[in-house]
Design a protein around this motif. Structure first.
Motif, PDB file in Angstrom:
ATOM      1  N   VAL A  30       0.834  -1.205   0.000  1.00 54.32           N
ATOM      2  CA  VAL A  30       0.000   0.000   0.000  1.00 54.32           C
ATOM      3  C   VAL A  30       0.868   1.255   0.000  1.00 54.32           C
ATOM      4  O   VAL A  30       0.610   2.216  -0.734  1.00 54.32           O
ATOM      5  CB  VAL A  30      -0.952  -0.005   1.214  1.00 54.32           C
ATOM      6  N   SER A  31       1.925   1.244   0.809  1.00 53.91           N
ATOM      7  CA  SER A  31       2.825   2.402   0.896  1.00 53.91           C
ATOM      8  C   SER A  31       3.528   2.643  -0.436  1.00 53.91           C
ATOM      9  O   SER A  31       3.728   3.795  -0.841  1.00 53.91           O
ATOM     10  CB  SER A  31       3.861   2.185   1.997  1.00 53.91           C
ATOM     11  N   VAL A  34       1.082   4.393  -2.707  1.00 54.10           N
ATOM     12  CA  VAL A  34       0.901   5.797  -2.314  1.00 54.10           C
ATOM     13  C   VAL A  34       2.116   6.621  -2.736  1.00 54.10           C
ATOM     14  O   VAL A  34       1.980   7.758  -3.210  1.00 54.10           O
ATOM     15  CB  VAL A  34       0.669   5.898  -0.792  1.00 54.10           C
ATOM     16  N   PHE A  99      -7.522   9.098   6.122  1.00 56.01           N
ATOM     17  CA  PHE A  99      -7.643   8.763   4.706  1.00 56.01           C
ATOM     18  C   PHE A  99      -7.618  10.018   3.836  1.00 56.01           C
ATOM     19  O   PHE A  99      -6.918  10.072   2.824  1.00 56.01           O
ATOM     20  CB  PHE A  99      -8.941   7.986   4.483  1.00 56.01           C
ATOM     21  N   ILE A 102      -4.132  11.831   3.404  1.00 60.53           N
ATOM     22  CA  ILE A 102      -3.162  11.208   2.478  1.00 60.53           C
ATOM     23  C   ILE A 102      -3.163  11.976   1.158  1.00 60.53           C
ATOM     24  O   ILE A 102      -2.111  12.414   0.662  1.00 60.53           O
ATOM     25  CB  ILE A 102      -3.523   9.725   2.205  1.00 60.53           C
ATOM     26  N   ILE A 128       2.610  11.831   4.771  1.00 58.04           N
ATOM     27  CA  ILE A 128       1.762  10.955   3.953  1.00 58.04           C
ATOM     28  C   ILE A 128       1.856   9.516   4.456  1.00 58.04           C
ATOM     29  O   ILE A 128       0.847   8.806   4.540  1.00 58.04           O
ATOM     30  CB  ILE A 128       2.178  11.048   2.471  1.00 58.04           C
ATOM     31  N   THR A 132      -1.163   7.201   5.912  1.00 58.10           N
ATOM     32  CA  THR A 132      -1.412   5.915   5.241  1.00 58.10           C
ATOM     33  C   THR A 132      -1.403   4.776   6.243  1.00 58.10           C
ATOM     34  O   THR A 132      -2.306   3.938   6.267  1.00 58.10           O
ATOM     35  CB  THR A 132      -0.345   5.664   4.155  1.00 58.10           C
ATOM     36  N   PHE A 136      -4.542   2.387   7.400  1.00 58.14           N
ATOM     37  CA  PHE A 136      -4.394   0.942   7.206  1.00 58.14           C
ATOM     38  C   PHE A 136      -4.449   0.220   8.554  1.00 58.14           C
ATOM     39  O   PHE A 136      -5.127  -0.808   8.705  1.00 58.14           O
ATOM     40  CB  PHE A 136      -3.066   0.664   6.493  1.00 58.14           C
ATOM     41  N   SER A 155       1.365   3.534  11.543  1.00 59.32           N
ATOM     42  CA  SER A 155       1.757   4.875  11.085  1.00 59.32           C
ATOM     43  C   SER A 155       3.273   4.999  11.062  1.00 59.32           C
ATOM     44  O   SER A 155       3.858   5.526  10.110  1.00 59.32           O
ATOM     45  CB  SER A 155       1.168   5.946  12.021  1.00 59.32           C
ATOM     46  N   ALA A 158       4.766   2.880   8.187  1.00 58.52           N
ATOM     47  CA  ALA A 158       4.471   3.437   6.860  1.00 58.52           C
ATOM     48  C   ALA A 158       5.255   4.715   6.594  1.00 58.52           C
ATOM     49  O   ALA A 158       5.522   5.043   5.433  1.00 58.52           O
ATOM     50  CB  ALA A 158       2.976   3.705   6.722  1.00 58.52           C
ATOM     51  N   VAL A 162       6.980   4.776   2.981  1.00 64.37           N
ATOM     52  CA  VAL A 162       6.707   5.784   1.948  1.00 64.37           C
ATOM     53  C   VAL A 162       7.969   6.572   1.612  1.00 64.37           C
ATOM     54  O   VAL A 162       8.246   6.845   0.435  1.00 64.37           O
ATOM     55  CB  VAL A 162       5.569   6.728   2.390  1.00 64.37           C
ATOM     56  N   SER A 197       8.022  -1.996  -0.238  1.00 64.60           N
ATOM     57  CA  SER A 197       7.573  -0.779  -0.929  1.00 64.60           C
ATOM     58  C   SER A 197       8.653  -0.251  -1.868  1.00 64.60           C
ATOM     59  O   SER A 197       8.354   0.179  -2.989  1.00 64.60           O
ATOM     60  CB  SER A 197       7.182   0.297   0.093  1.00 64.60           C
TER      61      SER A 197
END
Length: 268
Positions: A30-31, A34, A99, A102, A128, A132, A136, A155, A158, A162, A197
Motif C-alpha cells: 500500500v505504501s 501511495v 484517509f 493522504i 503521507i 497511510t 491501514f 503509522s 508506513a 513511503v 515498498s
C-alpha cells in the motif's frame, strides 16, 4: 541543540504476534502505491505550471492561494506537519481524516513545489506515510484486534515505507525512522514494509522522486564510472575469510600490541 530526545512522540510498541508481519507486508504494498501516486502527482503539477507562459511570481502566488484555500479546511497540511504526525502515532485521529489527509497532503505539496515555492519532499513523505499507516492500521486492528498492534505502530512503519519508496533509499529510510523514534523493537516491521515498498516502486518507476527530473532531462546518474565499476565487482573476489580474533577479557595492552603487529583495522 534541542536535546537528545526523539523527534516524535511514539507509544510503546510490541509485536503482538508473529502473524502480524503479514499485515506489515501488505502495508509495504500500500505504501509503495501511495509513494508512486505522490511522485506522479508532483511531476504532473510541475509540468502544468512549467507549461504556462506567465511570470513565475504569478505561478507561485496562484499556488499559494490554492494551498491556503485547502489549509482553511485542513490546517494539518501546513508546515512540516509533525503535530499531525504525533496525533496519528498516538492513534488520536479519525479514520476518515487519516484517509483524506493522504491525498490532501499529496495535492498541497505538489501545488507548493509545482508552482515554484520552496520546500522539500522528506517531511511530506513522512506525513503521507503516517496517515497511510494510520488508516491501514485502524482497519487491520478492527479486523484482527487480538494479533495486531494499534494504528500508531502502522503509522510509524508506513512513514519509513513511503520515504523509502519515494526516494528509492530503503536503508536510509529505515535508519532515519529508527533514529527519530529511538525504538529498536519496530525495526523488523520497518525492514519488511520498507523493503517491499522500495522494491515495488523501483520496478514500476524508473527514477526516484529526486532523480526523475534529471532523467527527464537526459541525465542518468546510474551511468557513472564508479557505479559501473561496482557492478562488475563480485563479492567472492574481495571478501576476507580470515579475521583477527581477541578474547573479550584481553587487557588493553594486548589489544594495542595486536593492532600494531597486524594489518587488520578490526579485532573481533
Amino acid at each position: 541543540f534541542y536535546g537528545d530526545v526523539a523527534a516524535f512522540i511514539v507509544p510503546k510498541y510490541e509485536l503482538v504476534d508473529p502473524i502480524e508481519l503479514i499485515p506489515y507486508a501488505g502495508l509495504g504494498i500500500v505504501s509503495g502505491a501511495v509513494a508512486i501516486l505522490f511522485v506522479k502527482v508532483l511531476y504532473f503539477f510541475e509540468d502544468i505550471f512549467d507549461a504556462r507562459k506567465i511570470p513565475d511570481f504569478y505561478k507561485t502566488a496562484f499556488g499559494g492561494l490554492l494551498v491556503g484555500g485547502i489549509g482553511v479546511f485542513f490546517p494539518q497540511i501546513f508546515g512540516v506537519g509533525y503535530m499531525a504526525i504525533d496525533q496519528a502515532l498516538l492513534g488520536k485521529m479519525g479514520i476518515w481524516l487519516l484517509f483524506a489527509l493522504i491525498f490532501i497532503k499529496i495535492l498541497a505539496s505538489s501545488l507548493t513545489l509545482g508552482s515554484g515555492s520552496s520546500g522539500g519532499v522528506f517531511a511530506p513523505s513522512l506525513f503521507i506515510g503516517a496517515m497511510t499507516g494510520g488508516f491501514f492500521g485502524t482497519i487491520i486492528h478492527k479486523l484482527l484486534p487480538s494479533v495486531t498492534a494499534g494504528p500508531g505502530a502502522y503509522s510509524l512503519v508506513a512513514m519509513s515505507a513511503v520515504v523509502g519508496a519515494s526516494t528509492h533509499a530503503p536503508i536510509t529510510a529505515i535508519m532515519i525512522i529508527f533514529e527519530m523514534t529511538n525504538d529498536y523493537k519496530i525495526i523488523l516491521p520497518l525492514m519488511i514494509a520498507t523493503t517491499i515498498s522500495s522494491f515495488m516502486t523501483s520496478k514500476l518507476q524508473k527514477g526516484s522522486i529526486y532523480t526523475l527530473k534529471l532523467m527527464n532531462r537526459g541525465v542518468n546518474i546510474h551511468q557513472g564510472r564508479e557505479i559501473n565499476i561496482l557492478k562488475s565487482m563480485k563479492v567472492d573476489a574481495h571478501y576476507r575469510n580470515s579475521i583477527e580474533l581477541i578474547g573479550a577479557d584481553a587487557p588493553l595492552k594486548d589489544i594495542i600490541e595486536r593492532f600494531i603487529n597486524t594489518e587488520s583495522t578490526y579485532l573481533y
